[in-house]
Motif scaffolding. Structure first.
Motif, PDB file in Angstrom:
ATOM      1  N   ASP A  39       0.826  -1.202   0.000  1.00 54.91           N
ATOM      2  CA  ASP A  39       0.000   0.000   0.000  1.00 54.91           C
ATOM      3  C   ASP A  39       0.860   1.252   0.000  1.00 54.91           C
ATOM      4  O   ASP A  39       0.564   2.229  -0.689  1.00 54.91           O
ATOM      5  CB  ASP A  39      -0.928   0.005   1.216  1.00 54.91           C
ATOM      6  N   LEU A  40       1.964   1.229   0.769  1.00 59.67           N
ATOM      7  CA  LEU A  40       2.816   2.395   0.887  1.00 59.67           C
ATOM      8  C   LEU A  40       3.525   2.683  -0.434  1.00 59.67           C
ATOM      9  O   LEU A  40       3.497   3.800  -0.944  1.00 59.67           O
ATOM     10  CB  LEU A  40       3.842   2.182   2.001  1.00 59.67           C
ATOM     11  N   ASP A  41       4.158   1.680  -1.038  1.00 61.16           N
ATOM     12  CA  ASP A  41       4.923   1.901  -2.253  1.00 61.16           C
ATOM     13  C   ASP A  41       4.047   2.148  -3.470  1.00 61.16           C
ATOM     14  O   ASP A  41       4.451   2.846  -4.399  1.00 61.16           O
ATOM     15  CB  ASP A  41       5.852   0.716  -2.509  1.00 61.16           C
ATOM     16  N   SER A  42       2.862   1.580  -3.493  1.00 65.78           N
ATOM     17  CA  SER A  42       1.981   1.810  -4.646  1.00 65.78           C
ATOM     18  C   SER A  42       1.562   3.265  -4.733  1.00 65.78           C
ATOM     19  O   SER A  42       1.112   3.720  -5.787  1.00 65.78           O
ATOM     20  CB  SER A  42       0.745   0.913  -4.560  1.00 65.78           C
ATOM     21  N   ASP A  43       1.761   4.013  -3.664  1.00 68.32           N
ATOM     22  CA  ASP A  43       1.411   5.433  -3.660  1.00 68.32           C
ATOM     23  C   ASP A  43       2.375   6.263  -4.497  1.00 68.32           C
ATOM     24  O   ASP A  43       2.150   7.445  -4.710  1.00 68.32           O
ATOM     25  CB  ASP A  43       1.372   5.962  -2.222  1.00 68.32           C
ATOM     26  N   PHE A  44       3.449   5.651  -4.982  1.00 72.54           N
ATOM     27  CA  PHE A  44       4.306   6.358  -5.933  1.00 72.54           C
ATOM     28  C   PHE A  44       3.605   6.553  -7.271  1.00 72.54           C
ATOM     29  O   PHE A  44       4.068   7.328  -8.103  1.00 72.54           O
ATOM     30  CB  PHE A  44       5.623   5.602  -6.146  1.00 72.54           C
ATOM     31  N   PHE A  45       2.514   5.824  -7.481  1.00 73.56           N
ATOM     32  CA  PHE A  45       1.701   6.056  -8.674  1.00 73.56           C
ATOM     33  C   PHE A  45       0.230   5.943  -8.293  1.00 73.56           C
ATOM     34  O   PHE A  45      -0.414   4.925  -8.556  1.00 73.56           O
ATOM     35  CB  PHE A  45       2.031   5.055  -9.786  1.00 73.56           C
ATOM     36  N   PRO A  46      -0.324   6.982  -7.641  1.00 76.67           N
ATOM     37  CA  PRO A  46      -1.733   6.941  -7.237  1.00 76.67           C
ATOM     38  C   PRO A  46      -2.642   6.965  -8.452  1.00 76.67           C
ATOM     39  O   PRO A  46      -2.336   7.595  -9.465  1.00 76.67           O
ATOM     40  CB  PRO A  46      -1.889   8.211  -6.391  1.00 76.67           C
ATOM     41  N   LEU A  47      -3.756   6.252  -8.362  1.00 79.08           N
ATOM     42  CA  LEU A  47      -4.718   6.200  -9.456  1.00 79.08           C
ATOM     43  C   LEU A  47      -6.121   6.436  -8.910  1.00 79.08           C
ATOM     44  O   LEU A  47      -6.622   5.670  -8.092  1.00 79.08           O
ATOM     45  CB  LEU A  47      -4.671   4.835 -10.154  1.00 79.08           C
ATOM     46  N   LYS A  48      -6.736   7.516  -9.379  1.00 82.27           N
ATOM     47  CA  LYS A  48      -8.085   7.851  -8.968  1.00 82.27           C
ATOM     48  C   LYS A  48      -8.700   8.732 -10.043  1.00 82.27           C
ATOM     49  O   LYS A  48      -8.058   9.675 -10.525  1.00 82.27           O
ATOM     50  CB  LYS A  48      -8.062   8.583  -7.625  1.00 82.27           C
ATOM     51  N   ILE A  49      -9.915   8.436 -10.433  1.00 87.35           N
ATOM     52  CA  ILE A  49     -10.587   9.257 -11.442  1.00 87.35           C
ATOM     53  C   ILE A  49     -10.682  10.705 -10.951  1.00 87.35           C
ATOM     54  O   ILE A  49     -11.071  10.957  -9.820  1.00 87.35           O
ATOM     55  CB  ILE A  49     -11.983   8.697 -11.763  1.00 87.35           C
ATOM     56  N   GLY A  50     -10.303  11.623 -11.825  1.00 91.45           N
ATOM     57  CA  GLY A  50     -10.325  13.042 -11.475  1.00 91.45           C
ATOM     58  C   GLY A  50      -8.954  13.605 -11.158  1.00 91.45           C
ATOM     59  O   GLY A  50      -8.778  14.831 -11.159  1.00 91.45           O
ATOM     60  N   GLN A  51      -7.965  12.750 -10.921  1.00 91.32           N
ATOM     61  CA  GLN A  51      -6.617  13.244 -10.659  1.00 91.32           C
ATOM     62  C   GLN A  51      -6.013  13.829 -11.933  1.00 91.32           C
ATOM     63  O   GLN A  51      -6.215  13.310 -13.027  1.00 91.32           O
ATOM     64  CB  GLN A  51      -5.714  12.115 -10.160  1.00 91.32           C
ATOM     65  N   PHE A  52      -5.260  14.920 -11.764  1.00 86.55           N
ATOM     66  CA  PHE A  52      -4.571  15.501 -12.915  1.00 86.55           C
ATOM     67  C   PHE A  52      -3.163  15.915 -12.517  1.00 86.55           C
ATOM     68  O   PHE A  52      -2.873  16.176 -11.351  1.00 86.55           O
ATOM     69  CB  PHE A  52      -5.333  16.715 -13.469  1.00 86.55           C
ATOM     70  N   ARG A  53      -2.289  15.956 -13.506  1.00 83.36           N
ATOM     71  CA  ARG A  53      -0.934  16.476 -13.352  1.00 83.36           C
ATOM     72  C   ARG A  53      -0.629  17.344 -14.571  1.00 83.36           C
ATOM     73  O   ARG A  53      -0.922  16.943 -15.702  1.00 83.36           O
ATOM     74  CB  ARG A  53       0.081  15.336 -13.239  1.00 83.36           C
ATOM     75  N   THR A  54      -0.058  18.512 -14.343  1.00 83.45           N
ATOM     76  CA  THR A  54       0.284  19.432 -15.426  1.00 83.45           C
ATOM     77  C   THR A  54       1.791  19.622 -15.460  1.00 83.45           C
ATOM     78  O   THR A  54       2.430  19.811 -14.419  1.00 83.45           O
ATOM     79  CB  THR A  54      -0.409  20.793 -15.240  1.00 83.45           C
ATOM     80  N   TYR A  55       2.355  19.574 -16.666  1.00 81.61           N
ATOM     81  CA  TYR A  55       3.803  19.650 -16.841  1.00 81.61           C
ATOM     82  C   TYR A  55       4.185  20.753 -17.824  1.00 81.61           C
ATOM     83  O   TYR A  55       3.437  21.053 -18.757  1.00 81.61           O
ATOM     84  CB  TYR A  55       4.343  18.326 -17.402  1.00 81.61           C
ATOM     85  N   GLU A  56       5.364  21.322 -17.613  1.00 82.64           N
ATOM     86  CA  GLU A  56       6.013  22.138 -18.629  1.00 82.64           C
ATOM     87  C   GLU A  56       6.925  21.215 -19.436  1.00 82.64           C
ATOM     88  O   GLU A  56       7.717  20.460 -18.858  1.00 82.64           O
ATOM     89  CB  GLU A  56       6.827  23.268 -18.001  1.00 82.64           C
ATOM     90  N   VAL A  57       6.813  21.279 -20.755  1.00 79.08           N
ATOM     91  CA  VAL A  57       7.551  20.361 -21.616  1.00 79.08           C
ATOM     92  C   VAL A  57       8.387  21.138 -22.628  1.00 79.08           C
ATOM     93  O   VAL A  57       7.900  22.095 -23.249  1.00 79.08           O
ATOM     94  CB  VAL A  57       6.592  19.413 -22.371  1.00 79.08           C
ATOM     95  N   THR A  58       9.638  20.724 -22.765  1.00 84.21           N
ATOM     96  CA  THR A  58      10.495  21.206 -23.851  1.00 84.21           C
ATOM     97  C   THR A  58      10.918  19.994 -24.663  1.00 84.21           C
ATOM     98  O   THR A  58      11.476  19.036 -24.116  1.00 84.21           O
ATOM     99  CB  THR A  58      11.739  21.937 -23.318  1.00 84.21           C
ATOM    100  N   GLU A  59      10.641  20.040 -25.959  1.00 80.44           N
ATOM    101  CA  GLU A  59      10.915  18.897 -26.832  1.00 80.44           C
ATOM    102  C   GLU A  59      11.732  19.368 -28.027  1.00 80.44           C
ATOM    103  O   GLU A  59      11.362  20.327 -28.706  1.00 80.44           O
ATOM    104  CB  GLU A  59       9.599  18.284 -27.292  1.00 80.44           C
TER     105      GLU A  59
END
Length: 237
Positions: A39-59
């Motif tokens: 349970d503790l380590d799986s929190d490195f990749f939480p999964l729940k509907i509605g979660q979002f992450r926003t990134y700045e990207v340079t490609e």
């Protein structure tokens, strides 16, 4: 008829060996930790509907004629699930825009499956084993175990510096090294990702280059890309 059967078996043997190796690794992992550790380590990749992450990207994309650089914002939102018996696949909607004044445009849809032993993300129809549990520095696994690419030796590494103090403490971060081939006369392949407990992916840094080796100037890039993706916001909608 017999020759055809043998050829089919030969083509599938590398994939079979990869799958067997991953099963043995994950079975060994399951014997090393308790349910609380899972349970503790799986929190490195939480999964729940509605979660979002926003990134700045340079490609930066390279070819023999030169390079092309693009910068944009990328938002990943877990917006749906698909159930197949007890297995749940989460759908990740990926949107982009060039600055905050523009509307979000759909880029693509990725998917993710998480079990007590690993996280698999399917990127553009190719599944990769991104994490295995427990999260232990030095642990290695085949990130390409579920696809037809050559074996990829992923491993956990501790971070030498914490550049994310505003997001999360150093003890709650883990680095996944995907490839580490320094620049040489022919190519360079250095890729890593950083994950934060309770957040997920925080940074992605990829450099994949192929250098010209005949009738060209020193270190001329024939093909490749550089990608830098850094988290700037996260939460739930």
């Amino acid at each position: 008829m017999e020759d055809g059967s043998i050829q089919v078996l030969d083509r599938n043997m590398p994939r079979l060996f990869k799958l067997i190796s991953l099963i043995l690794l994950l079975t060994g992992c399951n014997e090393q930790f308790s349910e609380g550790d899972v349970d503790l380590d799986s929190d490195f990749f939480p999964l729940k509907i509605g979660q979002f992450r926003t990134y700045e990207v340079t490609e930066i994309n390279y070819n023999a004629q030169g390079s092309d650089t693009s910068t944009y914002l990328l938002r990943e939102t877990i917006n749906d699930t698909i159930r197949n018996g007890d297995e749940v696949t989460y759908l990740i909607k990926r949107e982009f825009r060039t600055n905050e004044t523009f509307e979000w445009s759909i880029k693509d849809i990725w998917s993710c499956r998480k079990t007590v032993s690993h996280v698999v993300i399917t990127e553009e129809n190719i599944p990769f084993v991104k994490l295995v549990f427990p999260v232990l520095v030095g642990e290695t696994w085949d990130g390409n175990a579920f696809n037809t690419l050559n074996s990829g030796d992923y491993y956990y590494e501790s971070l030498s510096e914490n550049h994310y103090e505003e997001l999360i403490s150093e003890n709650d971060l883990i680095k996944v090294v995907i490839a580490d081939i320094p620049q040489n006369l022919v190519n360079q392949d250095q890729r890593y990702e950083v994950y934060g407990r309770g957040i997920g992916l925080i940074e992605k840094d990829y450099t994949i280059l192929e250098f010209c080796t005949t009738n060209c100037s020193s270190e001329q890039i024939d093909d490749g890309m550089k990608l830098k993706q850094v988290l700037v916001d996260y939460g739930e909608v």
